[in-house]
Write a protein that holds these residues in place. Structure first.
Motif, PDB file in Angstrom:
ATOM      1  N   GLN A 729      -3.668   3.897 -16.922  1.00 21.56           N
ATOM      2  CA  GLN A 729      -3.850   4.383 -18.283  1.00 21.56           C
ATOM      3  C   GLN A 729      -3.074   3.550 -19.303  1.00 21.56           C
ATOM      4  O   GLN A 729      -3.344   3.630 -20.503  1.00 21.56           O
ATOM      5  CB  GLN A 729      -3.403   5.840 -18.373  1.00 21.56           C
ATOM      6  CG  GLN A 729      -4.170   6.777 -17.462  1.00 21.56           C
ATOM      7  CD  GLN A 729      -3.646   8.205 -17.530  1.00 21.56           C
ATOM      8  OE1 GLN A 729      -2.954   8.570 -18.477  1.00 21.56           O
ATOM      9  NE2 GLN A 729      -3.967   9.014 -16.542  1.00 21.56           N
ATOM     10  N   LYS A 730      -2.108   2.753 -18.839  1.00 22.20           N
ATOM     11  CA  LYS A 730      -1.275   2.008 -19.788  1.00 22.20           C
ATOM     12  C   LYS A 730      -1.156   0.523 -19.484  1.00 22.20           C
ATOM     13  O   LYS A 730      -0.800  -0.249 -20.364  1.00 22.20           O
ATOM     14  CB  LYS A 730       0.126   2.624 -19.864  1.00 22.20           C
ATOM     15  CG  LYS A 730       0.839   2.733 -18.537  1.00 22.20           C
ATOM     16  CD  LYS A 730       2.234   3.351 -18.670  1.00 22.20           C
ATOM     17  CE  LYS A 730       3.171   2.516 -19.464  1.00 22.20           C
ATOM     18  NZ  LYS A 730       4.567   2.994 -19.417  1.00 22.20           N
ATOM     19  N   CYS A 731      -1.420   0.112 -18.257  1.00 23.68           N
ATOM     20  CA  CYS A 731      -1.330  -1.311 -17.944  1.00 23.68           C
ATOM     21  C   CYS A 731      -2.227  -1.638 -16.760  1.00 23.68           C
ATOM     22  O   CYS A 731      -2.862  -0.749 -16.193  1.00 23.68           O
ATOM     23  CB  CYS A 731       0.116  -1.737 -17.669  1.00 23.68           C
ATOM     24  SG  CYS A 731       0.954  -0.757 -16.405  1.00 23.68           S
ATOM     25  N   VAL A 734      -3.474  -4.735 -11.028  1.00 23.47           N
ATOM     26  CA  VAL A 734      -3.246  -5.883 -10.140  1.00 23.47           C
ATOM     27  C   VAL A 734      -1.777  -6.326 -10.146  1.00 23.47           C
ATOM     28  O   VAL A 734      -1.191  -6.547  -9.088  1.00 23.47           O
ATOM     29  CB  VAL A 734      -4.182  -7.054 -10.509  1.00 23.47           C
ATOM     30  CG1 VAL A 734      -3.789  -8.318  -9.739  1.00 23.47           C
ATOM     31  CG2 VAL A 734      -5.624  -6.690 -10.184  1.00 23.47           C
ATOM     32  N   PRO A 735      -1.119  -6.470 -11.318  1.00 20.53           N
ATOM     33  CA  PRO A 735       0.304  -6.843 -11.285  1.00 20.53           C
ATOM     34  C   PRO A 735       1.173  -5.839 -10.531  1.00 20.53           C
ATOM     35  O   PRO A 735       2.161  -6.228  -9.893  1.00 20.53           O
ATOM     36  CB  PRO A 735       0.684  -6.901 -12.770  1.00 20.53           C
ATOM     37  CG  PRO A 735      -0.593  -7.180 -13.477  1.00 20.53           C
ATOM     38  CD  PRO A 735      -1.637  -6.440 -12.701  1.00 20.53           C
ATOM     39  N   LEU A 736       0.810  -4.555 -10.570  1.00 25.97           N
ATOM     40  CA  LEU A 736       1.579  -3.565  -9.834  1.00 25.97           C
ATOM     41  C   LEU A 736       1.400  -3.761  -8.332  1.00 25.97           C
ATOM     42  O   LEU A 736       2.360  -3.644  -7.562  1.00 25.97           O
ATOM     43  CB  LEU A 736       1.164  -2.155 -10.244  1.00 25.97           C
ATOM     44  CG  LEU A 736       1.851  -1.006  -9.494  1.00 25.97           C
ATOM     45  CD1 LEU A 736       3.370  -1.118  -9.588  1.00 25.97           C
ATOM     46  CD2 LEU A 736       1.388   0.343 -10.034  1.00 25.97           C
ATOM     47  N   VAL A 737       0.189  -4.068  -7.903  1.00 22.64           N
ATOM     48  CA  VAL A 737      -0.036  -4.346  -6.481  1.00 22.64           C
ATOM     49  C   VAL A 737       0.747  -5.585  -6.062  1.00 22.64           C
ATOM     50  O   VAL A 737       1.328  -5.643  -4.970  1.00 22.64           O
ATOM     51  CB  VAL A 737      -1.536  -4.527  -6.192  1.00 22.64           C
ATOM     52  CG1 VAL A 737      -1.771  -4.845  -4.715  1.00 22.64           C
ATOM     53  CG2 VAL A 737      -2.305  -3.276  -6.580  1.00 22.64           C
ATOM     54  N   VAL A 738       0.784  -6.584  -6.929  1.00 22.93           N
ATOM     55  CA  VAL A 738       1.565  -7.798  -6.647  1.00 22.93           C
ATOM     56  C   VAL A 738       3.048  -7.467  -6.542  1.00 22.93           C
ATOM     57  O   VAL A 738       3.760  -8.011  -5.691  1.00 22.93           O
ATOM     58  CB  VAL A 738       1.314  -8.854  -7.750  1.00 22.93           C
ATOM     59  CG1 VAL A 738       2.301 -10.003  -7.625  1.00 22.93           C
ATOM     60  CG2 VAL A 738      -0.118  -9.366  -7.662  1.00 22.93           C
TER      61      VAL A 738
END
Length: 806
Positions: A729-731, A734-738
């Protein structure tokens, strides 16, 4: 199914009246032929395997689990009726999150025959109505799991020992007979697995993959299983045409629609082109702490601003490389004594602190003698020496959660586990090279942080003890700003243990610091409980106690340091500047901090006294009920699913992170495991972190749109309960999975509970990163995923300009 078609045609012929003897002869011949065909059909139906044409076989990727589970062994699972799990309404979910857990060792239970249902999904914990789920194996096979098997006419038949009676139709008898054979075969397989030992059971657990409604692949073939067969039934029943909705025959319209949907899906398929990160920090890269572009632009570093968080505008999407020669970490508790040198190949700290018994090199290992600057003869002696001089500290009973500032390699926190104490060890990155990384590799809780210009990411009044052993923090300067931050964090009645050189050395500088500190602590109303010297280690201790009420504050002739404004929230901690003031001690008996929690371990289960029935909790129930329900929920999930049903070898798990903790129920459910859990409360989630500390656990605030302040390869298992759907909802996801890939150790596990859509998206991303997908499970738009990180790293590199020190 061809047999049914032909029988229907012949039956139509049979209905025409004979016109002559020739017709009568033909009729007799046809009748005899039909009888022979009928006999053949009845005998062959019990031995010819059926085809699950409505169950797609998933594509298998390079990293799919290689262990195989037979169809019958899976079909025998999840049929024992269990108590349904509690339903919880997450704050950011549109519907209740009700996630049943798959379990592989349940035997089928007798059930009465029930009416067929339209839905075909079920959980391992039986729901009020009978449903089916689809089991996807890593080898590509697909089976039904649950208390039902479907016949070729779409009817659902319940397997049970007491279903046969004189009124039972031939079709029902045949169906029940076939299912009994499946269960017998499943029992024999289970018995065989029991004989093969734990390793085979683990293979079964680790190889199942469960999904609902997987889209049929245009190249797939029908799966044949000896455990599932079509019932023969009466010939008369075959004259009734099976509906296309529930039958095995599809329609051209549906086939064409499915093909078009598949092609559209293929067009929208995201292709991930992964690269390894190229930065100055190399395998030790922490994006928010190694942002050299931001550090170079700082106006000042006198308050350690360069050690604080400076996150890049866009989080990285490259994968951090592994150190050369990296290998699986040594298991706890052996890891407390030694770790692989190749995993943390740093010798500067060895050379700088070798004489102080911190860490030494011994062949392929880095060895930790258990001592330190202040306890060269062992941390346990030092720990017991503190307790002997202040018995009220009562390690592991009265004092459970502590903050160790300037922890070094965290030997103090590592040996406090022997006294049932959790220590949050804290040190800045690179102040002494890799000290926090050493701690995490050893299996000891630690974070990279510094006391600079911002509050530490913890709520107020939560730590039972704050410890500083020669931490070299200038507590007394600038009005005692840093010491006042400890005052914010320390629970009323808590202790400050200070064993730095000003306590026991007589050098002019030490004397001056001691004098300034004594004056500051007196104005802060901290009571000096004892000042004593340990003759064995040659160091001294000064132990202070924070007041339990405000009487001392009110009697001060000079209000310096001043009291904070009533509007100053002591729990506000994310990117909040340090303040040179003190917060008052709560005086209302129902306010948090007004009294000490229950002794450990009673405080783990005890609902905090300040949780009020008049206030609603996270799940919409009164707070005390919410708290208890959450704990019961996670105890059930952990015991029935995570411990035995996920294929996880818990002997290899030590460092655990709950990425979205609610009341700490998940961590509390793991209390009997040999693990510790970092409870992360996202800044956009309900602020339940004080409750986590109240029950004798610990955690931290964090914004998952940014990097976490820890070294790569820090954790063995990460758990995310509806985090990814909230973050979307805010970002970007994919970067979080990384970031998860960066934090997790190779061969580490990730467990995700989220919406079916998010779970499907995560599975696609993780497969592209060469992760092994151990299990996925979807029901009622809720999903569960278990995956394992591998050693794979991309060969192509991406240079991060902000991460290069030039």
């Amino acid at each position: 199914m061809a047999q049914g078609k032909y029988a229907r045609i012949d039956n139509n012929r049979r209905q025409q009246p004979p016109s002559n003897n020739y017709c009568s002869t033909v009729t007799i011949v046809v009748f005899v032929a039909l009888c022979l065909v009928g006999v053949w059909m009845m005998t062959s139906s019990s031995i010819v395997p059926g085809q699950n044409v409505d169950m797609p076989i998933p594509k298998t990727g390079k990293n799919d689990v290689k262990d195989q589970v037979t169809d019958s062994s899976i079909n025998s699972t999840d049929q024992k009726e269990k108590k349904p799990e509690e339903t919880y309404q997450h704050k950011y979910d549109k519907k209740p999150s009700k996630m049943p857990e798959p379990k592989l060792d349940e035997k089928p239970e007798e059930k009465p025959k029930e009416k067929p249902i339209e839905k075909t999904t079920t959980s391992s914990e039986a729901q009020p109505e009978n449903k089916d789920v689809t089991v996807r194996h890593a080898d590509g096979q697909v089976n039904q799991v649950g208390g039902e098997t479907k016949s070729n006419d779409g009817q659902a038949n319940i397997v049970g020992q007491g279903d046969l009676n004189e009124n039972t139709s031939e079709e029902d008898k045949s169906s029940l007979y076939q299912n009994k054979r499946k269960h017998d075969l499943a029992d024999s397989i289970k018995a065989s697995n029991d004989k093969t030992g734990e390793s085979e059971v683990e293979k079964v657990n680790e190889s199942q993959v469960v999904e609902k409604g997987a889209k049929k692949d245009k190249n797939e073939v029908s799966n044949q299983s000896p455990g599932e067969q079509f019932p023969s039934g009466a010939q008369a029943e075959l004259t009734n045409e099976t509906s296309t909705e529930n039958g095995s025959w599809s329609t051209q319209a549906m086939e064409s629609k499915n093909e078009k949907d598949t092609q559209e899906s293929d067009k929208e398929l995201v292709v991930y082109n992964w690269k390894s990160c190229n930065s100055t920090a190399g395998p030790d890269f922490i994006p928010c702490l190694d942002n050299w572009r931001a550090i170079k632009n700082l106006r000042s570093t006198m308050h350690y601003e360069h050690r604080e968080r400076h996150c890049p505008e866009e989080p990285p999407t490259c994968l951090v490389p592994l150190p050369e020669g990296y290998r699986r970490p040594i298991k706890w508790p052996n890891s407390r004594k030694k770790i692989w040198y190749s995993n943390v190949p740093h010798t500067e700290l060895v050379e700088y602190k070798g004489h102080q018994n911190w860490v030494k090199v011994a062949g392929r290992y880095l060895v930790f003698p258990g001592g330190g600057t202040q306890f060269k003869h062992g941390a346990l002696h030092y720990i017991d020496f503190i307790n002997e001089n202040v018995p009220d500290i009562a390690w592991g009973k009265h004092s459970r959660v502590i903050l160790d500032v300037g922890c070094g390699v965290a030997s103090f926190g590592g040996f406090l586990f022997d006294r049932d104490v959790l220590a949050m060890s804290l040190a800045p990155k690179d102040e002494h090279e890799a000290q926090v990384q050493f701690a995490l590799e050893r299996g000891i809780p630690a974070i990279s942080a510094v006391m600079g210009t911002l509050r530490l990411p913890f709520p107020g009044k939560v730590f039972d003890v704050v410890h500083c052993a020669r931490c070299r923090v200038p507590w007394h300067i600038e009005g005692g700003k840093l010491l006042l931050e400890l005052n914010r964090l320390l629970r009323p009645g808590g202790y400050f243990v200070w064993s730095a050189t000003p306590v026991y050395q007589k050098k002019p500088e030490d004397k001056e610091i001691w004098k300034a500190m004594s004056k500051l602590l007196e104005t802060m109303c901290w009571e000096l409980v004892t000042r004593v010297r340990d003759r064995l280690n040659g160091v001294g201790l000064a132990i202070y106690k924070k007041p339990m009420n405000n009487s001392c504050y009110e009697k001060r002739s000079v209000q310096d340091p001043p009291m904070c404004e009533a509007s100053d929230d002591a729990n506000a901690a994310w990117n909040v500047p340090l303040q040179t003031c003190m917060h008052k001690v709560p005086i209302d008996s129902l306010q948090r901090g007004s009294r000490w929690p229950e002794q450990w371990p009673a405080r783990l289960d005890k609902t905090p006294y300040w949780m009020l029935g008049s206030e609603m909790g996270v799940y919409g129930k009164p707070q005390p009920e919410d708290f208890v329900a959450d704990y019961e929920h996670w105890k059930r999930v952990v015991s029935k699913s995570y411990i035995n049903g996920m294929g996880i070898n818990w002997a290899t798990v030590r460092n655990v992170m709950d990425m979205r903790a609610i009341y700490g129920g998940f961590a509390a459910a793991l209390k009997d495991m040999n693990v510790w859990v970092m409870n992360v409360v996202p800044i956009d989630s309900p602020d339940v972190l004080p409750a986590i500390y109240e029950r004798g656990l610990f955690g931290i605030y964090h914004d998952w749109c940014q990097s976490f302040s820890t070294y790569p390869r820090s954790y063995d298992l990460m758990h995310a309960d509806h985090l990814f759907s909230m973050i979307k909802q805010k970002c970007k996801i994919v970067p979080l999975v990384v970031e998860v890939d960066r934090i997790l150790r190779p061969e580490g596990k990730l467990i995700v509970r989220d919406t079916a859509e998010v779970v499907s998206e995560l599975e696609s991303i993780l497969r592209s990163m060469q992760w092994e997908i151990r299990m996925t499970y979807n029901k009622d738009n809720e999903g569960l995923l278990s995956a394992q990180k591998t050693m794979w790293r991309p060969k192509e590199f991406e240079t991060l300009d902000y991460g290069m020190m030039t």
